[in-house]
Motif scaffolding. Structure first.
Motif, PDB file in Angstrom:
ATOM      1  N   HIS A  76      15.971  57.312   0.300  1.00  0.00           N
ATOM      2  CA  HIS A  76      14.682  57.465  -0.083  1.00  0.00           C
ATOM      3  C   HIS A  76      13.507  57.212   0.452  1.00  0.00           C
ATOM      4  N   ASP A  77      13.654  56.180   1.279  1.00  0.00           N
ATOM      5  CA  ASP A  77      12.602  55.441   1.985  1.00  0.00           C
ATOM      6  C   ASP A  77      12.436  56.176   3.265  1.00  0.00           C
ATOM      7  N   LEU A  78      13.437  56.867   3.682  1.00  0.00           N
ATOM      8  CA  LEU A  78      13.218  57.418   4.969  1.00  0.00           C
ATOM      9  C   LEU A  78      12.918  58.829   5.138  1.00  0.00           C
ATOM     10  N   TYR A  79      13.459  59.698   3.864  1.00  0.00           N
ATOM     11  CA  TYR A  79      13.547  60.976   3.838  1.00  0.00           C
ATOM     12  C   TYR A  79      12.942  61.528   2.462  1.00  0.00           C
ATOM     13  N   GLY A  80      12.867  60.522   1.508  1.00  0.00           N
ATOM     14  CA  GLY A  80      12.394  61.208   0.165  1.00  0.00           C
ATOM     15  C   GLY A  80      13.315  61.490  -0.633  1.00  0.00           C
ATOM     16  N   PHE A  81      14.574  61.370  -0.404  1.00  0.00           N
ATOM     17  CA  PHE A  81      15.675  61.613  -1.381  1.00  0.00           C
ATOM     18  C   PHE A  81      15.604  60.946  -2.622  1.00  0.00           C
ATOM     19  N   SER A  82      15.997  61.501  -3.483  1.00  0.00           N
ATOM     20  CA  SER A  82      15.960  60.966  -5.070  1.00  0.00           C
ATOM     21  C   SER A  82      16.799  59.361  -5.197  1.00  0.00           C
ATOM     22  N   GLU A  83      16.121  58.534  -5.815  1.00  0.00           N
ATOM     23  CA  GLU A  83      16.676  57.106  -5.641  1.00  0.00           C
ATOM     24  C   GLU A  83      17.926  57.284  -6.604  1.00  0.00           C
ATOM     25  N   ASN A  84      18.018  58.386  -7.401  1.00  0.00           N
ATOM     26  CA  ASN A  84      19.257  58.544  -8.434  1.00  0.00           C
ATOM     27  C   ASN A  84      20.682  59.079  -7.831  1.00  0.00           C
ATOM     28  N   LYS A  85      20.209  59.486  -6.359  1.00  0.00           N
ATOM     29  CA  LYS A  85      21.262  60.230  -5.978  1.00  0.00           C
ATOM     30  C   LYS A  85      22.316  59.394  -5.293  1.00  0.00           C
ATOM     31  N   GLU A  86      23.445  59.692  -5.662  1.00  0.00           N
ATOM     32  CA  GLU A  86      24.480  58.613  -5.086  1.00  0.00           C
ATOM     33  C   GLU A  86      24.970  59.175  -3.875  1.00  0.00           C
ATOM     34  N   LEU A  87      25.192  58.213  -2.929  1.00  0.00           N
ATOM     35  CA  LEU A  87      25.484  58.727  -1.398  1.00  0.00           C
ATOM     36  C   LEU A  87      26.546  57.817  -0.982  1.00  0.00           C
ATOM     37  N   ASN A  88      27.320  58.412  -0.180  1.00  0.00           N
ATOM     38  CA  ASN A  88      28.609  57.521   0.645  1.00  0.00           C
ATOM     39  C   ASN A  88      28.106  57.504   2.006  1.00  0.00           C
ATOM     40  N   PHE A  89      29.011  56.642   2.859  1.00  0.00           N
ATOM     41  CA  PHE A  89      28.681  56.666   3.904  1.00  0.00           C
ATOM     42  C   PHE A  89      28.639  57.856   4.969  1.00  0.00           C
ATOM     43  N   THR A  90      29.666  58.654   4.601  1.00  0.00           N
ATOM     44  CA  THR A  90      29.608  60.022   5.380  1.00  0.00           C
ATOM     45  C   THR A  90      28.307  60.761   5.058  1.00  0.00           C
ATOM     46  N   GLN A  91      27.913  60.716   3.976  1.00  0.00           N
ATOM     47  CA  GLN A  91      26.676  61.618   3.551  1.00  0.00           C
ATOM     48  C   GLN A  91      25.660  61.279   4.318  1.00  0.00           C
ATOM     49  N   ILE A  92      25.315  59.827   4.366  1.00  0.00           N
ATOM     50  CA  ILE A  92      24.260  59.176   4.934  1.00  0.00           C
ATOM     51  C   ILE A  92      23.943  59.492   6.385  1.00  0.00           C
ATOM     52  N   MET A  93      25.414  59.504   6.803  1.00  0.00           N
ATOM     53  CA  MET A  93      25.403  59.550   8.411  1.00  0.00           C
ATOM     54  C   MET A  93      25.079  60.954   8.704  1.00  0.00           C
ATOM     55  N   LYS A  94      25.509  61.966   7.831  1.00  0.00           N
ATOM     56  CA  LYS A  94      25.259  63.443   8.137  1.00  0.00           C
ATOM     57  C   LYS A  94      23.824  63.636   7.970  1.00  0.00           C
ATOM     58  N   ILE A  95      23.248  62.906   7.078  1.00  0.00           N
ATOM     59  CA  ILE A  95      21.700  63.323   6.468  1.00  0.00           C
ATOM     60  C   ILE A  95      20.829  62.801   7.831  1.00  0.00           C
ATOM     61  N   ILE A  96      21.301  61.554   8.302  1.00  0.00           N
ATOM     62  CA  ILE A  96      20.474  60.953   9.498  1.00  0.00           C
ATOM     63  C   ILE A  96      20.615  61.617  11.014  1.00  0.00           C
ATOM     64  N   GLN A  97      22.020  62.336  10.986  1.00  0.00           N
ATOM     65  CA  GLN A  97      22.142  63.020  12.125  1.00  0.00           C
ATOM     66  C   GLN A  97      21.536  64.364  12.246  1.00  0.00           C
ATOM     67  N   THR A  98      21.163  64.883  11.234  1.00  0.00           N
ATOM     68  CA  THR A  98      20.567  66.305  11.210  1.00  0.00           C
ATOM     69  C   THR A  98      19.082  66.392  10.871  1.00  0.00           C
ATOM     70  N   LYS A  99      18.618  64.881  10.722  1.00  0.00           N
ATOM     71  CA  LYS A  99      17.085  64.711  10.612  1.00  0.00           C
ATOM     72  C   LYS A  99      16.457  64.941  12.116  1.00  0.00           C
ATOM     73  N   GLU A 100      15.476  65.505  12.375  1.00  0.00           N
ATOM     74  CA  GLU A 100      14.544  65.409  13.593  1.00  0.00           C
ATOM     75  C   GLU A 100      13.500  64.784  13.391  1.00  0.00           C
ATOM     76  N   THR A 101      13.181  63.656  13.965  1.00  0.00           N
ATOM     77  CA  THR A 101      12.160  62.890  13.874  1.00  0.00           C
ATOM     78  C   THR A 101      11.329  62.707  15.005  1.00  0.00           C
ATOM     79  N   GLN A 102       9.946  62.407  15.271  1.00  0.00           N
ATOM     80  CA  GLN A 102       9.423  62.487  16.322  1.00  0.00           C
ATOM     81  C   GLN A 102       9.427  60.972  17.052  1.00  0.00           C
ATOM     82  N   GLU A 103       9.650  60.031  16.130  1.00  0.00           N
ATOM     83  CA  GLU A 103       9.875  58.765  16.483  1.00  0.00           C
ATOM     84  C   GLU A 103      11.161  58.040  15.761  1.00  0.00           C
ATOM     85  N   VAL A 104      11.553  57.178  16.389  1.00  0.00           N
ATOM     86  CA  VAL A 104      12.707  56.537  15.577  1.00  0.00           C
ATOM     87  C   VAL A 104      12.307  55.437  14.708  1.00  0.00           C
ATOM     88  N   PRO A 105      12.708  55.386  13.364  1.00  0.00           N
ATOM     89  CA  PRO A 105      12.123  54.543  12.264  1.00  0.00           C
ATOM     90  C   PRO A 105      12.919  53.203  12.633  1.00  0.00           C
TER      91      PRO A 105
END
Length: 269
Positions: free
Chosen positions: A92-121
Motif C-alpha cells: 500500500h505505502d510503496l505502490y498504492g495497493f488496497s490495504e484490504n488486499k491479502e498478500l503472501n510473500f510470493t506475491q509481494i516479491m513478484k510485485i516488487i520485482q516487476t515494479k520499475e522505479t527511478q530510485e530505490v525506496p
C-alpha cells in the motif's frame, strides 16, 4: 513564575521521539552523518544497533525527516508483526495497493520485482528485534531484489546473538552502533535541551556535582536521563506550588535527584 519555569523544563524531558528534539553532540552528529552517508551507498541493508535508550528511534525519526524531502522514505516505528499485514502495508505505502488486499510473500516479491522505479525506496524499521526470524528472513530476501533498501534498528543484546547470526553477516553490508553518552556529553545534552526550549535559568541550575550524580545514576543513557530529569522538575514544580519557601531555586539539589531516581526506579528505595 518559578512554577511555570519548572513546568516548561519538565516538558523538555518528556519521553517521546521527535526529530525537533534532536540534540547535536559532536560524536553523535558524526555517527548520524555516517548513517546518512551509508544510505547513499548501493547497500541492501544497514544495521543500526545499540542498547535501549541510546537514541536509535531518534536517529530513524530524524533520518526520515531529513531524507523524505528528496527521496521516498517509509518509517515503521511500531513493528508490524503479522507477515501478511507487513506485506499488505508495504504494498500500500510503496505502490498504492488496497490495504484490504491479502498478500503472501510470493506475491509481494513478484510485485516488487516487476515494479520499475527511478530510485530505490528506503524502508526504516524500528524495534526490529520484535520481528520473527521468519519475517526477518523474508525482509532480507526482499532486500536482495535491490528494489528496496532497509535500515534496521534493533537492541544490542548481552551476547549479541542476533547481530552475529549468519544472515546478518552475509546481508548487512554496513552497521552503525550507538552508545551511551559520556559524562561531558551528558552535561551538554541536558543544557542544550533546556536552552533549545529557552529554559536558560533551568540550564544554569546544574552544577558539576549534580551532573556527576545524574551520570552515575543513568550511565549516560539518554532515555534514563530524560526520565530522571522529568521527575526532577516535576518534584520542583510540585514543591514550589505547595512550599516554595523551603527549597533552593538556584541549584539542582542532589537530594531531589536521588528522590527522582527512586521514583523512576533507577535506584531502590
Amino acid at each position: 513564575m518559578k512554577s511555570s519555569i519548572y513546568t516548561n523544563s519538565k516538558d523538555v524531558f518528556i519521553d517521546a521521539v521527535n526529530p525537533k528534539d534532536y540534540v547535536q553532540l559532536d560524536r553523535v552528529s558524526t555517527i548520524y552523518q555516517s548513517l546518512k552517508n551509508s544510505v547513499k551507498k548501493p547497500l541492501k541493508m544497514i544495521l543500526l544497533y545499540g542498547k535501549p535508550g541510546t537514541g536509535k528511534s531518534m536517529f530513524l525519526s530524524k533520518l526520515h525527516q531529513d531524507l523524505s524531502k528528496n527521496q521516498e522514505v517509509h518509517y515503521y516505528m511500531t513493528p508490524i508483526i503479522d507477515e501478511s499485514e507487513f506485506y499488505r502495508v508495504l504494498a500500500h505505502d510503496l505502490y498504492g495497493f488496497s490495504e484490504n488486499k491479502e498478500l503472501n510473500f510470493t506475491q509481494i516479491m513478484k510485485i516488487i520485482q516487476t515494479k520499475e522505479t527511478q530510485e530505490v525506496p528506503l524502508i526504516l524499521l524500528d524495534e526490529a528485534q520484535l520481528y520473527s526470524d521468519s519475517l526477518m528472513e523474508k525482509i532480507r530476501l526482499l532486500s536482495d531484489t535491490r528494489k528496496l533498501k532497509f535500515v534496521i534498528a534493533l537492541h544490542k543484546t548481552q551476547t549479541e546473538d542476533l547481530i552475529a547470526k549468519e544472515h546478518f553477516q552475509t546481508r548487512i553490508w554496513e552497521s552503525v552502533e550507538l552508545k551511551n553518552a559520556s559524562m561531558a556529553e551528558s552535561k551538554i545534552y541536558i543544557q542544550k535541551k533546556l536552552m533549545k526550549a529557552n529554559c536558560f535559568d533551568s540550564a544554569n541550575m546544574f552544577t558539576n556535582k549534580s551532573i556527576k550524580l545524574i551520570y552515575k545514576l543513568t550511565n549516560g543513557n539518554y532515555r534514563d536521563t530524560n526520565k530522571l530529569l522529568y521527575s526532577v522538575f516535576e518534584i520542583y514544580e510540585h514543591y514550589y506550588e505547595h512550599n516554595s519557601s523551603k527549597i533552593s531555586m538556584d541549584k539542582i539539589s542532589n537530594k531531589i535527584i536521588e528522590m527522582s531516581a527512586i521514583h523512576t526506579g533507577l535506584i531502590d528505595a
